[in-house]
Design a protein around this motif. Sequence first.
Motif, mmCIF file in Angstrom:
data_model
loop_
_atom_site.group_PDB
_atom_site.id
_atom_site.type_symbol
_atom_site.label_atom_id
_atom_site.label_comp_id
_atom_site.label_asym_id
_atom_site.label_seq_id
_atom_site.Cartn_x
_atom_site.Cartn_y
_atom_site.Cartn_z
ATOM 1 N N ARG A 173 0.841 -1.210 0.000
ATOM 2 C CA ARG A 173 0.000 0.000 0.000
ATOM 3 C C ARG A 173 0.869 1.249 0.000
ATOM 4 N NH1 ARG A 173 -3.350 -3.101 3.535
ATOM 5 N NH2 ARG A 173 -2.537 -2.078 5.406
ATOM 6 N N TRP A 174 1.968 1.247 0.768
ATOM 7 C CA TRP A 174 2.841 2.411 0.807
ATOM 8 C C TRP A 174 3.653 2.544 -0.479
ATOM 9 C CZ3 TRP A 174 2.229 6.527 3.546
ATOM 10 C CH2 TRP A 174 1.561 6.445 4.769
ATOM 11 N N TYR A 175 4.064 1.422 -1.054
ATOM 12 C CA TYR A 175 4.741 1.490 -2.350
ATOM 13 C C TYR A 175 3.829 2.128 -3.395
ATOM 14 C CZ TYR A 175 8.443 -1.767 -0.788
ATOM 15 O OH TYR A 175 9.494 -2.368 -0.154
ATOM 16 N N ARG A 176 2.565 1.729 -3.371
ATOM 17 C CA ARG A 176 1.629 2.280 -4.349
ATOM 18 C C ARG A 176 1.431 3.783 -4.137
ATOM 19 N NH1 ARG A 176 -1.540 0.242 -8.038
ATOM 20 N NH2 ARG A 176 -1.247 -1.919 -7.317
ATOM 21 N N ARG A 177 1.306 4.181 -2.898
ATOM 22 C CA ARG A 177 1.158 5.613 -2.619
ATOM 23 C C ARG A 177 2.378 6.386 -3.093
ATOM 24 N NH1 ARG A 177 -1.156 6.995 3.285
ATOM 25 N NH2 ARG A 177 -0.885 9.066 2.365
ATOM 26 N N SER A 178 3.563 5.822 -2.851
ATOM 27 C CA SER A 178 4.799 6.460 -3.300
ATOM 28 C C SER A 178 4.838 6.567 -4.813
ATOM 29 C CB SER A 178 6.005 5.657 -2.793
ATOM 30 O OG SER A 178 7.216 6.184 -3.298
ATOM 31 N N LEU A 190 7.071 -1.049 -6.179
ATOM 32 C CA LEU A 190 5.739 -1.591 -6.441
ATOM 33 C C LEU A 190 5.787 -2.595 -7.588
ATOM 34 C CD1 LEU A 190 2.681 -1.639 -6.018
ATOM 35 C CD2 LEU A 190 2.527 0.367 -7.524
ATOM 36 N N ALA A 191 6.515 -2.248 -8.642
ATOM 37 C CA ALA A 191 6.597 -3.124 -9.802
ATOM 38 C C ALA A 191 7.194 -4.479 -9.448
ATOM 39 C CB ALA A 191 7.422 -2.459 -10.903
ATOM 40 N N MET A 192 8.225 -4.484 -8.615
ATOM 41 C CA MET A 192 8.869 -5.750 -8.271
ATOM 42 C C MET A 192 7.936 -6.646 -7.465
ATOM 43 S SD MET A 192 11.612 -5.560 -9.921
ATOM 44 C CE MET A 192 12.454 -7.035 -9.330
ATOM 45 N N VAL A 193 7.155 -6.058 -6.569
ATOM 46 C CA VAL A 193 6.192 -6.848 -5.802
ATOM 47 C C VAL A 193 5.110 -7.393 -6.723
ATOM 48 C CG1 VAL A 193 4.423 -6.754 -4.010
ATOM 49 C CG2 VAL A 193 6.617 -5.623 -3.642
ATOM 50 N N LEU A 200 2.042 -9.063 -14.223
ATOM 51 C CA LEU A 200 3.114 -8.530 -15.066
ATOM 52 C C LEU A 200 2.695 -7.303 -15.867
ATOM 53 C CD1 LEU A 200 4.749 -11.827 -16.349
ATOM 54 C CD2 LEU A 200 5.441 -10.359 -14.442
ATOM 55 N N ALA A 201 1.437 -7.199 -16.230
ATOM 56 C CA ALA A 201 1.003 -6.050 -17.028
ATOM 57 C C ALA A 201 1.168 -4.748 -16.239
ATOM 58 C CB ALA A 201 -0.443 -6.223 -17.474
ATOM 59 N N GLU A 202 0.636 -4.733 -15.029
ATOM 60 C CA GLU A 202 0.783 -3.508 -14.224
ATOM 61 C C GLU A 202 2.222 -3.296 -13.805
ATOM 62 O OE1 GLU A 202 -0.962 -1.118 -10.332
ATOM 63 O OE2 GLU A 202 -1.564 -3.208 -10.647
ATOM 64 N N ALA A 203 2.918 -4.388 -13.490
ATOM 65 C CA ALA A 203 4.331 -4.273 -13.131
ATOM 66 C C ALA A 203 5.105 -3.614 -14.265
ATOM 67 C CB ALA A 203 4.919 -5.648 -12.815
ATOM 68 N N GLY A 204 4.812 -4.023 -15.500
ATOM 69 C CA GLY A 204 5.510 -3.449 -16.646
ATOM 70 C C GLY A 204 5.252 -1.969 -16.806
#
Length: 252
Positions: A173-178, A190-193, A200-204
């Motif tokens: 949640r904090w990674y996403r906020r950042s 966030l992408a690595m998590v 993979l789509a959102e990570a990319g």
Amino acid sequence: MSYQLRREEVVDAAGLQAMLQHSPGKAAQAILAAAGQGMVEAQLLLGQILLDGLGIEQDARVARRWFAIAAQGGNAMAHNMLGRCHEQGWGGEVNDALAAIHYAQAADAGLDWGLYNLGNMLATGRGLPVNQAQALICYEKAALLGHAKSMNLYGRYLEHGIATAPSPARAVRWYRRSAEAGDFRGMFSLAMVLAERGELAEAGTWLERARLEGNLNFLRSALVTLQGAGPMLTSYAARYAERLQQVERSTL
């Protein structure tokens, strides 16, 4: 630095900031006049434009002196910037101990950047003994104030259980906020998590944004991470290597 300005031309801090956008040279004169008359916000701003060479000849040594004057006037950001001068050696010697003192004063005043920088000193043992528990507190406070870089670091402490119980869900949640606040390191975290989850789509999407927005040091460290992350991220490692070469060439 013999600028003079009629008293009636000196405006408030917001006016000085606005003037910088369209007339840096005139703004520098007004800022210098206001700083000389004791306006603490102008003293801080003068230090910044001297550091950047914006509308005035760059002079880090004089910038450091103006930050010190503004800090004496109780300005929290001036304490933070004076800390940066001591930490980075802008306009004088590097002195991590003094940097930590000024960051602490900025942090005590509730400044997000002061909290972030003090957290970094505590986390790495520069200027202060290593204290991950106190670093965590600094990052959390700054994150709650909306500081994007601190959100990412707070997430890292939560993910890896540094000085606290691991909490992967809160970390994400904090990674996403950042990431959503624009921090490229938060985007990468966030992408690595997300990649580990198979999303993979959102990570990319976040990896690409971080690749384009990240600085040189980030690209170097991110490339190492991606190269060891397995076949799913091999193509991104290649793209990061290409971007790193571009940024390196631009700095020559």
